[in-house]
Design an enzyme around this catalytic site. Structure first.
Site, short mmCIF file in Angstrom:
data_model
loop_
_atom_site.label_atom_id
_atom_site.label_comp_id
_atom_site.label_asym_id
_atom_site.label_seq_id
_atom_site.Cartn_x
_atom_site.Cartn_y
_atom_site.Cartn_z
N LYS A 52 16.94 47.04 17.39
CA LYS A 52 17.29 47.83 16.20
C LYS A 52 16.33 47.50 15.05
O LYS A 52 15.87 48.40 14.34
CB LYS A 52 18.75 47.56 15.80
CG LYS A 52 19.73 48.22 16.76
CD LYS A 52 21.19 47.83 16.53
CE LYS A 52 22.07 48.46 17.61
NZ LYS A 52 23.49 48.14 17.50
N GLN A 96 26.83 43.83 14.43
CA GLN A 96 26.77 43.96 15.87
C GLN A 96 28.05 43.42 16.52
O GLN A 96 28.49 42.32 16.21
CB GLN A 96 25.52 43.22 16.42
CG GLN A 96 25.25 43.45 17.89
CD GLN A 96 24.90 44.89 18.22
OE1 GLN A 96 24.36 45.63 17.41
NE2 GLN A 96 25.23 45.32 19.43
N ASP A 119 27.35 52.98 11.66
CA ASP A 119 27.84 53.02 13.04
C ASP A 119 28.90 54.10 13.22
O ASP A 119 29.27 54.44 14.34
CB ASP A 119 28.47 51.67 13.40
CG ASP A 119 27.54 50.81 14.25
OD1 ASP A 119 26.79 51.38 15.07
OD2 ASP A 119 27.57 49.57 14.09
#
Ligand code: GUN
Length: 280
Positions: A52, A96, A119
Site C-alpha cells: 500500500k 490494517q 476503507d
C-alpha cells in the site's frame, strides 16, 4: 474458453490516470496524505502494508506510516488514531486488520471519521452504500465493479450470486450489485443447495478463502466468475477460491489469481484517498 479479466492491466491503467489527477490536485490544493497504521507483526499484514505504501508513492500520494508493537495498549492505539483524525495533512486513515486480540477493533475504527474512512468500513459509509447514496466504498468490492465496467459487463437484470458474507467483501459486494440492478443472492456456510444456487448465477463472485472451492459443476455455462480468494493449493502455490483451470472452460469471463482482483484492491484504496481529499 473464457476471456481473462486482467486486473493487473486495469490497475496499471487506473494508477496512471490517478497519478495525473493527484498531480493536478497537488498543484492546486496541496499534497494528498494517507496514514497507514500497522499494529503487530502479522506477516500478511506487513506485506499488504508495504504494498500500500509503495502504491502511494507510485501515484504521488504522501504516505504516513506507523507501526505499533504487538503488545501495544488500547490507549497507545487510540492516541495515534486520535492524532491522525485531527491532522490536516492526513486525508485518509487505514488501520490494517486484523488487530492484536487485546485491542478493541470496533472502538478504534469508530474513531475514524467517515470522511477519512478510505476503507469504507464505518457504519455511516456502509449505511450510505446500503441506501445507494454517495459514500466511500470498500476497496475490494469497488474494484470488482470497476472490472465489470471495464469489460462491458452490466449487472442490470442479471442474476448475481455472492459467495461469502464478510463485512469487507461479501456484504458490500452484494449491495453494489443490487445498486447496479442485479438480482442478488448471498450464500454462506449454512446455505442449502449451494451448488444449484451458484449454478444459477450470471455473475458469480466468490470470497470465502477456501482454495479451489468452486468447481466447474457449480458454474453456469457462460457465467462471469470473479475470484476474490487468495489461497494456497496443496503444493503451496498461490491460487483462488475457484478451480480456475476447469471453470475457465465454462465461464465467459473469469479473473485469474494472481493478477485479477488483488491489484485492484490497492488501486481502489488510492482512488478512495483521492476522493476523500477532493471532497474535503
Ligand atoms: N485486512 C484484510 N483486508 C483489508 C482491507 O481491505 N483493509 C484493511 N484495513 N485491512 C484489511
Amino acid at each position: 474458453m473464457s476471456v481473462l479479466i486482467d486486473g493487473k492491466a486495469l490497475a496499471a491503467k487506473m494508477r496512471g490516470e490517478l497519478r495525473e489527477k493527484v498531480s493536478k490536485f497537488r498543484e492546486e490544493k496541496g499534497e494528498i496524505g494517507l496514514a497507514v497504521v500497522l499494529i503487530g507483526e502479522d506477516p500478511a499484514s506487513q506485506v499488504y502494508v508495504r504494498n500500500k505504501i509503495k502504491a502511494c508513492e507510485e501515484v504521488g500520494i504522501r504516505s504516513f506510516s506507523y507501526h505499533l508493537p504487538q503488545d501495544c495498549t488500547q490507549a497507545d492505539a487510540e492516541a495515534l488514531i486520535g492524532e491522525l483524525v485531527l491532522s490536516e495533512r492526513v486525508h485518509g486513515i487505514l488501520v490494517q486488520l486484523p488487530l492484536p486480540a487485546q485491542l478493541d477493533e470496533r472502538k478504534l475504527l469508530r474513531m475514524i471519521p467517515p470522511a477519512k474512512d478510505v476503507d469504507g468500513f464505518c457504519a455511516e459509509n456502509v449505511g450510505n452504500l446500503a441506501m445507494n447514496r454517495e459514500t466511500i466504498v470498500a476497496c475490494t468490492p469497488f474494484g470488482v465493479m470497476k472490472m465489470l465496467e471495464e469489460y462491458g459487463i452490466d449487472p442490470k437484470g442479471k442474476t448475481a450470486v455472492v459467495l461469502g458474507r464478510s463485512n469487507i467483501v461479501g456484504k458490500p459486494m452484494a449491495m453494489l450489485l443490487l445498486n447496479a440492478d442485479a438480482t442478488v443472492t448471498v450464500c454462506h456456510s449454512k446455505t442449502k443447495n449451494l451448488k444449484e444456487v451458484c449454478a444459477s448465477a450470471d455473475i458469480l463472485v466468490v470470497a470465502i478463502g477456501r482454495a479451489k472451492f468452486v468447481t466447474a459443476d457449480m458454474v453456469k455455462q457462460g457465467a462471469v466468475v470473479i475470484d476474490v480468494g487468495m489461497d494456497r493449493d496443496e503444493n503451496g502455490k498461490l491460487c483462488g477460491d475457484v478451480d480456475f483451470e476447469n471453470v475457465k472452460e465454462k465461464a465467459s469471463y473469469i479473473t485469474p489469481v494472481p493478477g485479477g482482483v488483488g491489484p485492484m484492491t490497492i488501486t481502489m484504496l488510492l482512488y478512495n484517498t483521492y476522493i476523500a481529499a477532493s471532497r474535503r
